[in-house]
Scaffold this active site. Structure first.
Site, PDB file in Angstrom:
ATOM      1  N   ASP A 152       6.985  -4.722  13.371  1.00  0.00           N
ATOM      2  CA  ASP A 152       7.670  -3.316  13.451  1.00  0.00           C
ATOM      3  C   ASP A 152       7.839  -2.781  14.946  1.00  0.00           C
ATOM      4  O   ASP A 152       8.950  -2.555  15.183  1.00  0.00           O
ATOM      5  CB  ASP A 152       7.035  -2.311  12.668  1.00  0.00           C
ATOM      6  N   ASP A 165       0.879  -1.217   0.077  1.00  0.00           N
ATOM      7  CA  ASP A 165       0.079   0.025  -0.089  1.00  0.00           C
ATOM      8  C   ASP A 165       0.914   1.257  -0.141  1.00  0.00           C
ATOM      9  O   ASP A 165       0.513   2.228   0.757  1.00  0.00           O
ATOM     10  CB  ASP A 165      -1.036   0.104   1.384  1.00  0.00           C
TER      11      ASP A 165
END
Lengths: 659, 461
Positions: free
Chosen positions: A470, A389
């Site tokens: 992350d 994205d």
């Protein structure tokens, strides 16, 4: 045998005399002689037969041996090829469409191609596009036209669908509340009689050909505001056309073969499948001079958002210096459409059986993708990690090519990222400027192989730990005080609105206004100053020349920064110890930048732009740069607001879920 | 006269038939007894003399691939063998040594070329051009082994072999892939069900019966028989590799099943041990390879590879095997130079030699030397305090390449027999308490070292 006359001259004399003696002996025994002759003839016949048999046997044995040895070369796996969809020689498709409050389904020739009876999901108009020649499902969408703007998306989608395709519509729960006039007109132009009059909680099904005939339509009106219309079931027949009619007549090239394969399978990608003027699928951007990242593998992490992937790959393949051979798309799950997109662009794609759920699933997918990348490119020292994205800036590879040597040489670096968490339209200015930050932004970044292989891979969170990869990478145990290099103006743009941790509200608040570089070939300035020690010198120089702002003013006000351009200003905020971000968070909030956690800091210093001036924020006394604070200045302290206001950041979408 | 003649003829014919029949029977017996003998194929392939078809096909093929900028190189063992003999001459005269066709004209069914995967882009155009030039072609694809070790990744299948056929000659193009461990790999040639088994006589191919592992090689552009081709810079070492190139893939599927049964140890200690063991193995491999000493993964390290495709975290050391015939006195100084001091030395070159090296706070490296007997292979063990000798027996084995912790290393090709000999039929079950003197399945008492030899055969540092 009779004709054969032996040459008498050749006959050896000795033999002849032996023969004569024998002959005389038998002279008078004709019968015996006859017997001998017959015996000899029989013997000859037997020899011939045996010979023939032997020849056949050896032949067969040789053949068998061949077979046997060829078996070494046989694939032990039986390649059972299951046709994906029953092959249609038939010219007619039976279509069933069902619409009700809690369930919708569509069946084509007895095969269910859509079934949705999940609670509190899938509200609105479901659209299915079928290939008019094969009956294959080419696209499946649901537009929640109970909510605003979804009807616009539907119109966009319907306009993209090629003429001649078969369209199937059905409503689940409610689909009319925000179905505006434009959308209704589009439906009417497709041949729907009912669409213009669709109202609150009506049930509706429709099957028609784009730009052609209508195969059926059924509608059930809702009798009252508080109840739904009766379920409707539409059964109809659709006549298939020939394959030639369903395809465009593009010239026969390698690219167009890929395009044809793609366009006969999926719909909703607009002009890439346009017959007259198809948009290119090969971009050939200018090569980069002295490209240091030409051989760096690029891993694109994808899920099942093929339209995103399509947009992402277009921008990636248009970036200067891209090397398509190094790109691998990793798809989380056995989804066909993302794979179709990958094949359209002639890239290689790898599918990954999902492991675990939610965040852990993403995290496992990341791990598998990274490991696979370094397996596939064992020579690589780095890998570029992208997500489906992201838009990729035209100078993305140029940016990396200029900075990658730092990651190779400076042990104190954790990554290079294309994304500046604080780089919004109003806070980023200089495309040639880089920072060092203690947080790892992700969203288009470069990973060092040694970091992955020696440190991250062996202790990557296991599937049962539901961690974000992350967040895990940002933990001090992993980061170990190392920093990332980021640009002031991001080289990637996060356009995803649907996603695991993403929704429209969240995107609008935190991502939409992000600045994205569109200038090609930006020459980065002073890259060497990003090395560990050089950077400190640089910061001290900056702080030395910076003008101290008026700390009596409100830092949230625009007037806090003078109406100048190109100056360097510094402000000091209170930061008691290293982890005290109270004031910073409030400041970030009022500046409308990332405030959900702390990003973009370097030793208690933040760098951004305000009104085209470089704006430095130093946390006192925790930051080592506190010494630069004039004694007359009192660091600004901002208190967090009362609790209920603090909860604003939590997405407030759930409220509109059920009607 | 007529009658006489008939008799003569009959008798002679009968005699020849008899001889012929005997000959046939003998031949038949000989043939059947030699199941995998090449006798039969030899008979068919023995057109003698020069064969210019081959040269023409090779030339056409080289033209095809150069027009598509595909950098192939010649790896045909028979031609390279000839080339190797004349290598000096070929190197020195860039226009080719002799006017007559010496290399590409020997009549064979195949000429073999190699292609490095990363140096070309898979192009459909190549095959269209090939077809236009009259080539028939066959592509053999299969799963990508570089993804095999991964949890349920399925990539596109990759091309492993191509065969281009023109007239009576075929070009076998072997695709090489780079693997972790800095080596090149080619896949096995396996025909899928629908494929034409008779396209070419597959069993005569030099490459493809097994997958193979090769060192990366530099290339040399030479001109032989008036054709410009790339060849490995050092043909003789390449040819040497060909004969020992067989590669075994780790049993990833079984390893996954193993980890489903016994979950992997992900503790910090385990991570740390694996990291240390891996770097120790890399260092040992570097040192031994520099010395030119062949070694293989033995004992626990071999078991770890075979059972779980990884280092067993509770194994506490790294074990290597070396044939005693490959023993070099330089081994100890070389390890010392690499920063691995000798920890102990048991036995002597003639009997039960075993070396251990260990850095401070690091994993121990055990090197066992293996002694070959007529029907088995063994290595020895020594108990320091008692001077007791032990013997570990293994069935005979050969060496294969494999990839392990990003390293190209040898393992016994007959790994299952090796592991079973060492660990018994229950090798699949992890055992945490292990006594090297009694736990191994194949341990035997082997007497005691004579006391006067102790100083020599038991050295501890």
């Amino acid at each position: 045998m009779e004709e054969w006359k032996p040459n008498p001259t050749v006959k050896p004399h000795k033999k002849r005399s032996w023969y004569l003696a024998w002959k005389y002996k038998l002279m008078n025994q004709r019968a015996l002689r006859k017997l001998c002759q017959t015996g000899a003839v029989l013997f000859l016949l037997v020899t011939v037969i045996v010979n023939i048999k032997l020849i056949l046997d050896t032949r067969r044995a040789a053949y068998e041996e061949e077979e046997e040895s060829a078996q070494d070369y046989d694939d032990e796996m039986l390649n059972v090829e299951v046709p994906r969809h029953p092959v249609n020689n038939k010219k007619v498709l039976d279509v069933e469409v069902y619409s009700s409050r809690s369930k919708v389904y569509v069946a084509v020739d007895g095969t269910t191609v859509l079934e949705d009876e999940a609670r509190e999901q899938g509200r609105g108009i479901h659209v299915i596009v079928l290939n008019q020649a094969t009956g294959h499902v080419m696209a499946k969408r649901v537009f929640d036209t109970y909510s605003p703007h979804e009807d616009e998306a539907m119109v966009l989608f319907l306009n993209m669908v090629a003429r001649g395709r078969i369209l199937i519509f059905t409503i689940k729960d409610e689909g009319s509340f925000h179905l505006k006039e434009t959308a209704k007109n589009v439906l009417k132009s497709l041949g729907s009689q009912v669409a213009p009059f669709l109202s609150w909680r009506d049930m509706w099904t429709f099957v028609g050909k784009k730009g052609g005939e209508v195969y059926g339509e059924k509608h059930a009106k809702s009798p009252a505001l508080s109840t739904w219309g009766d379920p409707v079931l539409l059964k109809t027949e659709v006549h298939l056309t020939s394959v030639e009619d369903a395809e465009c007549h593009w010239p026969d090239t390698e690219l167009n073969r890929r395009r044809r394969r793609f366009c006969s399978k999926v719909e909703g990608y607009g002009s890439v499948c346009s017959c007259k003027d198809p948009t290119p699928i090969e971009f050939n951007p200018d090569p980069l001079k002295d490209n240091k990242v030409f051989d760096v593998p690029v891993a694109v992490i994808a899920g099942n958002r093929p339209n995103y992937l399509y947009r992402m790959l277009r921008s990636l393949l248009s970036a200067q210096g891209v090397n398509p051979q190094m790109i691998t798309v990793f798809i989380d799950g056995y989804y066909e459409e993302p794979m179709d997109v990958v094949e359209l662009f002639g890239l290689s794609g790898i599918q990954h059986t999902p492991i675990s759920i939610k965040n852990a699933r993403v995290s496992q997918h990341y791990k598998a993708s990274l490991t696979a990348t370094f397996n596939l490119f064992p020579d690589a020292k780095f890998a570029v990690v992208l997500e489906e994205d992201l838009d990729i800036s035209v100078d993305f590879f140029s940016f990396l090519s200029q900075s990658i040597h730092l990651l190779a040489e400076d042990e104190s670096l954790y990554c290079i990222s294309a994304w500046n968490d604080q780089g919004y339209e109003h806070t980023a200015e200089d495309p040639s400027l880089l920072y060092r930050v203690e947080t790892m932004p992700g969203l288009g970044w470069v990973l060092r192989k040694s970091l992955y292989k020696d440190e991250l891979e062996p202790k990557w969170p296991t599937p049962e730990k539901l961690w974000d990869w992350d967040m895990w990478m940002r933990m001090p145990e992993q980061r170990k005080g190392r920093e990332c290099i980021i640009p002031d103006i991001s080289r990637s743009y996060h356009f995803g609105i649907v996603g695991l941790n993403m929704n429209g509200y969240f995107h609008e608040a935190y991502f939409k206004k992000h600045k994205f570089n569109t200038v090609p070939n930006v020459q980065l300035k002073n890259v060497e100053s990003l090395r560990k020690d050089n950077y400190e010198t640089e910061i001290h120089r900056l702080l030395g020349e910076a003008e101290v702002l008026d700390h009596s003013k409100n830092p949230c006000e625009d007037s806090f920064v003078p109406d100048t351009e190109g100056r360097v200003y510094v402000m000091f905020i209170r930061m008691e110890q290293e982890a005290d971000f109270t004031t910073w968070t409030q400041l970030a909030k009022c500046l409308h930048i990332w405030d959900l956690d702390v990003r973009g800091n370097h030793k208690g210093l933040w760098r951004l732009f305000r009104k085209k001036n470089h704006f430095l924020v130093v946390g006192v006394p925790a930051s080592p740069y506190s010494s630069k604070k004039p004694s007359s200045v009192t660091p600004i302290f901002m208190e967090p607001p009362a609790k209920e206001e603090g909860a604003v950041a939590v997405p407030a979408v759930a409220a509109a879920e059920q009607t | 006269m007529q009658k006489i003649n008939r008799n003569v003829v009959l008798a002679l014919l009968s005699l020849t038939s008899l001889v012929f029949l005997l000959f046939q029977l003998c031949y038949y017996k000989f043939y059947l007894s030699q199941k995998n003998g090449a006798a039969f194929s030899k008979v068919r392939g023995s057109q003698s003399g020069q064969d210019s078809t081959r040269w023409h096909v090779v030339r056409k093929f080289l033209g095809l691939i150069s027009s598509h900028n595909i950098p192939v190189y010649l790896i045909d063992p028979l031609i390279l063998g000839l080339v190797d003999k004349d290598i000096e001459q070929i190197r020195s005269s860039p226009d080719g040594p002799s006017p007559e066709c010496k290399y590409f004209c020997a009549p064979r069914d195949f000429t073999t070329f190699a292609l490095l995967d990363k140096t070309w882009k898979h192009e459909v155009d190549l095959f269209r051009t090939a077809e236009k030039m009259g080539f028939q072609w066959l592509k053999i694809i299969n799963k990508d082994p570089r993804l095999d070790g991964m949890d349920d990744l399925s990539g596109m299948e990759i091309p492993l072999h191509y065969i281009f056929k023109l007239a009576s000659h075929a070009i076998h193009l072997v695709v090489f892939y780079e693997r972790s461990g800095n080596f090149l790999w080619h896949g096995p040639l396996r025909l899928k069900q629908h494929m034409d088994r008779k396209f070419v006589p597959f069993r005569k191919l030099h490459f493809g019966r097994y997958p193979g592992a090769y060192e990366k090689t530099e290339l040399l552009l030479v001109s032989i028989d008036a054709l410009k081709v790339q060849i490995p810079k050092n043909p003789s070492s390449f040819l040497e590799e060909v004969s020992h190139s067989r590669f075994l893939e780790c049993r990833y599927r079984e390893a996954r099943a193993f980890f489903q049964l016994y979950s992997d140890d992900a503790s910090l200690d385990a991570v740390e041990f694996r990291k240390k063991a891996k770097s120790l193995l890399h260092l040992a491999a570097l040192t031994l390879n520099n010395l030119g000493v062949n070694f293989w993964l033995s004992s626990g390290t071999c078991l770890g590879w075979y059972r779980q495709c990884n280092i067993i975290p509770h194994s506490k050391d790294v074990d290597l095997g070396i044939f005693i015939r490959d023993y070099k006195a330089d081994i100890i100084p070389a390890f010392q130079k690499a920063g691995l001091p000798l920890k102990h030395k048991f036995g002597k070159v003639e009997d039960s030699l075993e070396l251990s090296f260990q850095r401070e706070d690091d994993v121990k490296l055990d090197i066992f030397f293996f002694y070959e007997e007529d029907d088995h292979i063994w290595n020895g063990g020594t108990q320091a305090k008692s001077g007791k000798k032990f013997k570990y027996l293994f069935p005979k084995f050969t060496l294969c390449w494999t990839e392990f912790v990003e390293l190209k290393v040898h393992v016994p090709c007959e790994t299952l027999q090796y592991v079973e000999a060492n660990y018994g039929p229950e090798w699949k079950v992890p055992v945490k308490t292990w006594d090297w003197k009694s736990s191994p399945f194949n341990v035997q008492d082997n007497g005691v070292w004579p006391i006067d030899e102790w100083d020599n055969v038991i050295q501890i540092y």
